[in-house]
Design an enzyme around this catalytic site. Structure first.
Site, PDB file in Angstrom:
ATOM      1  N   GLU A 138       0.834  -1.213   0.000  1.00  0.00           N
ATOM      2  CA  GLU A 138       0.000   0.000   0.000  1.00  0.00           C
ATOM      3  C   GLU A 138       0.865   1.259   0.000  1.00  0.00           C
ATOM      4  O   GLU A 138       0.568   2.227  -0.682  1.00  0.00           O
ATOM      5  CB  GLU A 138      -0.934   0.020   1.221  1.00  0.00           C
ATOM      6  CG  GLU A 138      -2.042  -1.012   1.169  1.00  0.00           C
ATOM      7  CD  GLU A 138      -2.992  -0.786   0.003  1.00  0.00           C
ATOM      8  OE1 GLU A 138      -3.269   0.379  -0.328  1.00  0.00           O
ATOM      9  OE2 GLU A 138      -3.423  -1.782  -0.595  1.00  0.00           O
ATOM     10  N   CYS A 197     -11.827   3.532 -14.647  1.00  0.00           N
ATOM     11  CA  CYS A 197     -12.181   4.944 -14.470  1.00  0.00           C
ATOM     12  C   CYS A 197     -10.892   5.752 -14.365  1.00  0.00           C
ATOM     13  O   CYS A 197     -10.599   6.395 -13.363  1.00  0.00           O
ATOM     14  CB  CYS A 197     -13.053   5.130 -13.229  1.00  0.00           C
ATOM     15  SG  CYS A 197     -13.853   6.746 -13.202  1.00  0.00           S
ATOM     16  N   CYS A 218     -17.480  -0.404 -17.603  1.00  0.00           N
ATOM     17  CA  CYS A 218     -17.638  -0.075 -16.181  1.00  0.00           C
ATOM     18  C   CYS A 218     -18.917  -0.697 -15.624  1.00  0.00           C
ATOM     19  O   CYS A 218     -19.999  -0.494 -16.191  1.00  0.00           O
ATOM     20  CB  CYS A 218     -17.668   1.438 -16.024  1.00  0.00           C
ATOM     21  SG  CYS A 218     -18.005   1.954 -14.340  1.00  0.00           S
ATOM     22  N   CYS A 235     -24.035   6.373 -13.310  1.00  0.00           N
ATOM     23  CA  CYS A 235     -22.916   7.315 -13.120  1.00  0.00           C
ATOM     24  C   CYS A 235     -23.363   8.724 -13.520  1.00  0.00           C
ATOM     25  O   CYS A 235     -23.753   8.968 -14.661  1.00  0.00           O
ATOM     26  CB  CYS A 235     -21.716   6.883 -13.967  1.00  0.00           C
ATOM     27  SG  CYS A 235     -20.396   8.106 -13.952  1.00  0.00           S
TER      28      CYS A 235
HETATM   29  S1  SF4 Z   1     -19.135   5.242 -16.078  1.00  0.00           S
HETATM   30 FE1  SF4 Z   1     -18.566   6.760 -14.561  1.00  0.00          FE
HETATM   31  S2  SF4 Z   1     -17.571   5.607 -12.938  1.00  0.00           S
HETATM   32 FE2  SF4 Z   1     -17.674   4.277 -14.731  1.00  0.00          FE
HETATM   33  S3  SF4 Z   1     -15.710   4.582 -15.805  1.00  0.00           S
HETATM   34 FE3  SF4 Z   1     -17.178   5.997 -16.693  1.00  0.00          FE
HETATM   35  S4  SF4 Z   1     -16.884   7.887 -15.529  1.00  0.00           S
HETATM   36 FE4  SF4 Z   1     -15.965   6.250 -14.328  1.00  0.00          FE
END
Ligand code: SF4
Length: 343
Positions: free
Chosen positions: A35, A190, A200, A206
């Protein structure tokens, strides 16, 4: 629609990273080390450093007992050396305060040097399955976009909103997979520039995607031009060796070996005479090196110096003569090491 956490966990199982050297262990020491190394550095760069570090310092006791100099040697090239100083101090605190056993709860972990709230929560989740929110740089970006939280994330109020969002999204179970999913999604999907929204798992709700604000979120740091500084470094050579000077314990590159520095406008020969009580032959000026720190930019002006006689009284404890090869394996600041490679 399944919860945010449920979608992330399912995505992690299928598409997340599972074979990194620090995964598949419950050893808090190893998780902590990874980390810290990953805080400012990419995974691919970290892996060889992580393996070398563990080979030399396999647990907190070994790290606590090692001289700081050796720890810094293992860190040399990773940058942000405060991390190495903190690791060493934290290992000593683990031995002194906790009998060598890594503390188990996030609050106690966060009291160790160099471990913030997010890192403590990640260690507690991966090592002990403890439920807690994380908010590293990648997660800030992901949540700022997904929840539509505007404002610079370094700002206290914005940060508080992001923490509140991170806590409200926590699952009841599978905290390890969820924490890893947040990290992986932030690092691989992202991403800062051109995120891969079509892959995603939380794209459907989103806010940034819905409102076409991905490029604006998270909001950048309010602009401030960094001050520019310059320093002359002396490449003092004698009989195939170069003179290095230990940096002070505080300030930039603390504790590392570096080249002696003088002000840019100072008379080089006179400065050498005053500091080392020796006459020198001032050689060529090498091309400058630009180096960026968080708070300023530094122009390093290397100057070759030849010296024939070195008076014994100049052999102070903070000075050492190293051959170029020895210098390359010593704990040097990255730009000085880069200079050594080309001289
Ligand atoms: S949909 Fe939203 S959270 Fe997902 S990769 Fe695109 S910007 Fe990022």
């Amino acid at each position: 629609m399944k919860s945010f956490a449920a979608r992330l966990i399912a995505w992690q199982r299928k598409h997340g990273r599972h074979d990194l050297p620090w995964q598949g262990t419950r050893d808090a020491y190893r998780i902590w080390l990874s980390e810290i190394m990953l805080q400012q550095t990419q995974v691919a760069t970290v892996i060889p450093y992580y393996n070398r570090f563990l080979a030399s310092f396999p647990d907190a006791r070994a790290l606590a007992a090692a001289p700081l100099e050796r720890v810094l040697e293992h860190w040399s090239g990773l940058g942000y050396y405060r991390r190495a100083h903190h690791l060493h101090a934290a290992a000593q605190a683990i031995v002194e305060r906790h009998g060598g056993a890594f503390p188990r709860d996030a609050q106690t972990i966060a009291m160790l040097p160099g471990i913030g709230r997010s890192t403590a929560a990640a260690i507690a989740a991966f090592a002990f399955g403890a439920r807690g929110a994380i908010l590293d740089g990648n997660v800030r970006r992901l949540l700022a976009r997904h929840r539509g939280i505007a404002g610079f994330p370094g700002d206290r109020k914005v940060e508080a909103k992001l923490w509140a969002a991170a806590e409200s999204l926590l699952p009841e179970r599978d905290i390890e997979a969820y924490t890893q999913a947040l990290m992986d999604l932030g690092a691989t999907i992202c991403t800062r520039a051109s995120p891969c929204c079509e892959k995603c798992p939380v794209a459907t709700d989103c806010v940034a995607r819905r409102d076409d604000r991905i490029a604006e979120l998270p909001s950048p740091r309010p602009r401030k031009t960094l001050p520019q500084r310059a320093v002359r470094v002396l490449l003092i050579e004698r009989a195939g060796a170069i003179l290095f000077e230990r940096r002070p314990a505080v300030g930039i590159w603390s504790g590392l070996w570096s080249l002696p520095e003088i002000d840019v406008g100072a008379d080089v020969a006179r400065q050498c005479k005053a500091r080392f009580a020796t006459d020198v032959v001032v050689g060529e000026e090498l091309s400058p090196i630009e180096h960026g720190f968080t708070h300023f930019r530094l122009t390093i002006l290397p100057q070759r110096i030849a010296v024939r006689k070195w008076p014994p009284r100049a052999e102070a404890p903070g000075l050492v003569w190293l051959t170029r090869d020895d210098a390359l394996s010593a704990a040097l600041p990255a730009p000085i090491k880069a200079l050594m490679r080309r001289v």
